[in-house]
Enzyme design. Structure first.
Site, mmCIF file in Angstrom:
data_model
loop_
_atom_site.group_PDB
_atom_site.id
_atom_site.type_symbol
_atom_site.label_atom_id
_atom_site.label_comp_id
_atom_site.label_asym_id
_atom_site.label_seq_id
_atom_site.Cartn_x
_atom_site.Cartn_y
_atom_site.Cartn_z
ATOM 1 N N HIS A 86 82.026 -10.601 43.518
ATOM 2 C CA HIS A 86 82.778 -10.251 44.739
ATOM 3 C C HIS A 86 82.142 -10.837 46.008
ATOM 4 O O HIS A 86 82.789 -11.649 46.678
ATOM 5 C CB HIS A 86 82.971 -8.734 44.818
ATOM 6 C CG HIS A 86 83.777 -8.194 43.673
ATOM 7 N ND1 HIS A 86 83.566 -6.977 43.114
ATOM 8 C CD2 HIS A 86 84.808 -8.754 42.977
ATOM 9 C CE1 HIS A 86 84.425 -6.792 42.118
ATOM 10 N NE2 HIS A 86 85.177 -7.852 42.015
ATOM 11 N N THR A 124 81.292 0.004 34.330
ATOM 12 C CA THR A 124 82.553 -0.322 34.995
ATOM 13 C C THR A 124 83.539 0.827 34.839
ATOM 14 O O THR A 124 83.328 1.730 34.027
ATOM 15 C CB THR A 124 83.149 -1.621 34.398
ATOM 16 O OG1 THR A 124 84.355 -1.939 35.085
ATOM 17 C CG2 THR A 124 83.481 -1.496 32.935
ATOM 18 N N GLU A 180 92.709 15.995 51.240
ATOM 19 C CA GLU A 180 93.032 15.508 49.896
ATOM 20 C C GLU A 180 93.235 16.682 48.924
ATOM 21 O O GLU A 180 94.143 16.673 48.089
ATOM 22 C CB GLU A 180 91.886 14.610 49.419
ATOM 23 C CG GLU A 180 92.171 13.890 48.134
ATOM 24 C CD GLU A 180 91.124 12.844 47.805
ATOM 25 O OE1 GLU A 180 91.485 11.728 47.432
ATOM 26 O OE2 GLU A 180 89.916 13.151 47.919
ATOM 27 N N GLY A 239 89.660 11.977 43.891
ATOM 28 C CA GLY A 239 91.113 12.135 43.835
ATOM 29 C C GLY A 239 91.829 10.812 44.024
ATOM 30 O O GLY A 239 92.991 10.781 44.419
HETATM 31 P P1 NAI Z 1 90.056 5.218 45.570
HETATM 32 O O1 NAI Z 1 89.878 4.615 46.913
HETATM 33 O O2 NAI Z 1 91.438 5.283 45.013
HETATM 34 O O3 NAI Z 1 89.502 6.710 45.599
HETATM 35 C C1 NAI Z 1 88.387 7.056 46.309
HETATM 36 C C2 NAI Z 1 88.181 8.573 46.200
HETATM 37 O O4 NAI Z 1 86.817 8.839 46.427
HETATM 38 C C3 NAI Z 1 88.923 9.367 47.258
HETATM 39 O O5 NAI Z 1 90.228 9.630 46.862
HETATM 40 C C4 NAI Z 1 88.077 10.633 47.340
HETATM 41 O O6 NAI Z 1 88.503 11.544 46.371
HETATM 42 C C5 NAI Z 1 86.704 10.150 46.935
HETATM 43 N N1 NAI Z 1 85.786 10.157 48.088
HETATM 44 C C6 NAI Z 1 85.651 9.197 49.030
HETATM 45 N N2 NAI Z 1 84.708 9.571 49.913
HETATM 46 C C7 NAI Z 1 84.244 10.782 49.506
HETATM 47 C C8 NAI Z 1 83.255 11.671 49.989
HETATM 48 N N3 NAI Z 1 82.545 11.415 51.083
HETATM 49 N N4 NAI Z 1 83.051 12.820 49.300
HETATM 50 C C9 NAI Z 1 83.740 13.101 48.186
HETATM 51 N N5 NAI Z 1 84.701 12.286 47.674
HETATM 52 C C10 NAI Z 1 84.927 11.150 48.332
HETATM 53 O O7 NAI Z 1 89.087 4.476 44.573
HETATM 54 P P2 NAI Z 1 89.319 4.198 43.018
HETATM 55 O O8 NAI Z 1 90.325 3.125 42.839
HETATM 56 O O9 NAI Z 1 89.529 5.486 42.329
HETATM 57 O O10 NAI Z 1 87.932 3.553 42.610
HETATM 58 C C11 NAI Z 1 86.790 4.332 42.260
HETATM 59 C C12 NAI Z 1 85.687 3.357 41.885
HETATM 60 O O11 NAI Z 1 86.127 2.563 40.769
HETATM 61 C C13 NAI Z 1 85.342 2.368 43.003
HETATM 62 O O12 NAI Z 1 83.962 2.088 42.930
HETATM 63 C C14 NAI Z 1 86.136 1.118 42.625
HETATM 64 O O13 NAI Z 1 85.568 -0.059 43.132
HETATM 65 C C15 NAI Z 1 86.031 1.186 41.092
HETATM 66 N N6 NAI Z 1 87.064 0.428 40.389
HETATM 67 C C16 NAI Z 1 88.395 0.761 40.567
HETATM 68 C C17 NAI Z 1 89.366 0.061 39.865
HETATM 69 C C18 NAI Z 1 90.801 0.427 39.961
HETATM 70 O O14 NAI Z 1 91.636 -0.218 39.282
HETATM 71 N N7 NAI Z 1 91.177 1.424 40.719
HETATM 72 C C19 NAI Z 1 89.005 -1.048 38.947
HETATM 73 C C20 NAI Z 1 87.590 -1.289 38.834
HETATM 74 C C21 NAI Z 1 86.675 -0.570 39.544
#
Ligand code: NAI
Length: 395
Positions: A208, A141, A38, A9
């Site tokens: 990183h 990615t 959430e 989410g």
């Molecule tokens: P975020 O921090 O916005 O979302 C993380 C989500 O993971 C939480 O909202 C939750 O729904 C879920 N989550 C966390 N722990 C959990 C658990 N124990 N069980 C179930 N669900 C769980 O992260 P975001 O931005 O969506 O990033 C996702 C991936 O994409 C990461 O690996 C990030 O490094 C990568 N990424 C993100 C970019 C961006 O622009 N947002 C760009 C490039 C890579």
């Protein structure tokens, strides 16, 4: 009508939901959110607002929120033939464990992005992956740089990659899965030959932790008086740091060469030197190509992101407990170190980064260059799953 399950989410999940719904109006989303707080926030947001917005380069696209169905039931989540996890790598394990009892060979479960070592973890949890079980797809990615604008309602896509690499288990499925996901995501999905290729081609694991260590190791206690004075992250790479990053990249290339020499016919073409990867990924956005430092400094895509900081009394200080280390070490560099160790390649530069930066985040992975630290059990190094040979990696 076809149902797709999205797990997650966060920013990426919002972007994926908007993209899928916008691309095909027959699609409905099962949004699997096991975290109670959430889930209720999301359910409330979509119940109060009839549309979900995707904002891309100033344009606003709307889709009906009622096409999103929030659930905490893993059995229901597994009812969709396509399941996509859009979460940080540390969340793959709990989600796979929750869904595992309900997955069958009808399911394709994808990780967007996969990071490294997903194959060992998924095989360990799902058991049947690569045999008669579900198909696993890992993406190199996340295709977007994105941020939630309003939780459960609106997301901004700041940038979209032109293509994204993906690998599959069993690997013979990759051609068909690449086609399916190209259609769903609206971009070229480039088929990789193996999950090993995906793990080694993860450049975030070099960039990183490599920049955190080579550029910021002597600036960790420095206080930046205002946000404007916080240094840029990528664009702070100078000649010395570039040389260090280049050595890390060379060590990965040595692993690739060793695997290819020892297993004639097993090719890992997507693993290239960092400078080549930057040119391939960013093309004309890189204004100066004379050397690796200039590529980082002159990449137009790197001119806004600053080093992560935390607020202290008199300003801002570098924050080391961020995903650049907490995700890219255990689900990136440690996997590469494990692969190197399994094929007998020395990686002194990578070892230095792991040893020093893991201490910053209170973890112990390496002892005298060996994968015997107490926290190896929390990584996706192949050795954690009992794999310690080239044969095991390839199998
Ligand atoms: P975020 O921090 O916005 O979302 C993380 C989500 O993971 C939480 O909202 C939750 O729904 C879920 N989550 C966390 N722990 C959990 C658990 N124990 N069980 C179930 N669900 C769980 O992260 P975001 O931005 O969506 O990033 C996702 C991936 O994409 C990461 O690996 C990030 O490094 C990568 N990424 C993100 C970019 C961006 O622009 N947002 C760009 C490039 C890579």
């Amino acid at each position: 009508m076809s149902w797709i399950t999205v797990c997650g989410g966060g920013n990426g999940a919002h972007a994926l939901i908007g993209t899928l719904l916008l691309r095909d109006n027959r699609i409905q989303i099962r949004l699997y959110l096991p975290i109670e707080e959430e889930r209720s926030r999301f359910a409330e947001a979509i119940s109060c607002q009839p549309s979900f917005e995707l904002r891309v380069t100033g344009k606003v696209y709307s889709v009906a929120s009622k096409r999103i169905h929030v659930t905490a039931d893993p059995k229901e989540a597994a009812r969709s033939s396509v399941i996509i996890m859009v979460v940080p790598a540390f969340a793959h394990e709990p989600i796979l464990l929750q869904l595992a009892p309900y997955l069958t060979k009808e399911n394709t479960i994808a990780a967007l992005p996969a990071r490294s070592g997903l194959e060992y973890q998924a095989c360990d949890i799902l058991g049947k992956v690569g045999q008669n079980g579900c198909v696993l797809v890992g993406f190199q990615t996340l295709p977007w740089a994105c941020r939630i604008k309003e939780f459960g309602r609106s997301v901004i896509i700041h940038g979209t990659k032109k293509r994204v690499g993906a690998a599959c288990l069993p690997k013979k499925e990759i051609g068909e899965k690449a086609k399916i996901f190209s259609t769903l995501l609206g971009m070229d999905v480039i088929p990789y030959r193996s999950m090993l290729e995906l793990s080694l081609a993860n450049t975030g694991q070099l960039i990183h932790p490599g920049i955190m260590y080579s550029v910021f190791r002597n600036r960790r206690t420095e206080v930046f008086p205002s946000e404007d004075e916080v240094p840029l992250f990528y664009a702070s790479v100078d000649g010395e740091a570039a040389e260090f990053l280049s050595r890390m990249s060379d060590e990965v290339l040595t692993i690739k060469d060793t695997v290819e020499q020892e297993r004639p016919g097993f090719k890992i073409p997507s693993v290239v030197h960092l400078s080549q990867w930057l040119l391939d990924a960013y093309g004309d956005d890189i204004r100066g190509t004379a050397n690796l430092a200039r590529m980082f400094q002159s990449n137009q895509g790197y001119q806004t992101l600053r080093v992560p900081v935390k607020k202290v009394d008199s300003g801002y200080r570098v924050n080391v407990k961020v995903r650049y280390l907490t995700e890219d070490l255990p689900f990136g560099l440690l996997v590469t170190k494990g692969i190197a160790s399994a094929v007998g390649v020395e990686t002194p530069t990578i070892d230095e980064v792991i040893t020093k930066t893991s201490a910053w985040i209170g973890k112990e992975y390496l002892i005298n260059g060996r994968l015997i630290g107490r926290d190896v059990i929390t990584t996706r190094a192949p050795q954690r799953y009992g794999i310690d040979s080239l044969e095991g990696l390839v199998r």
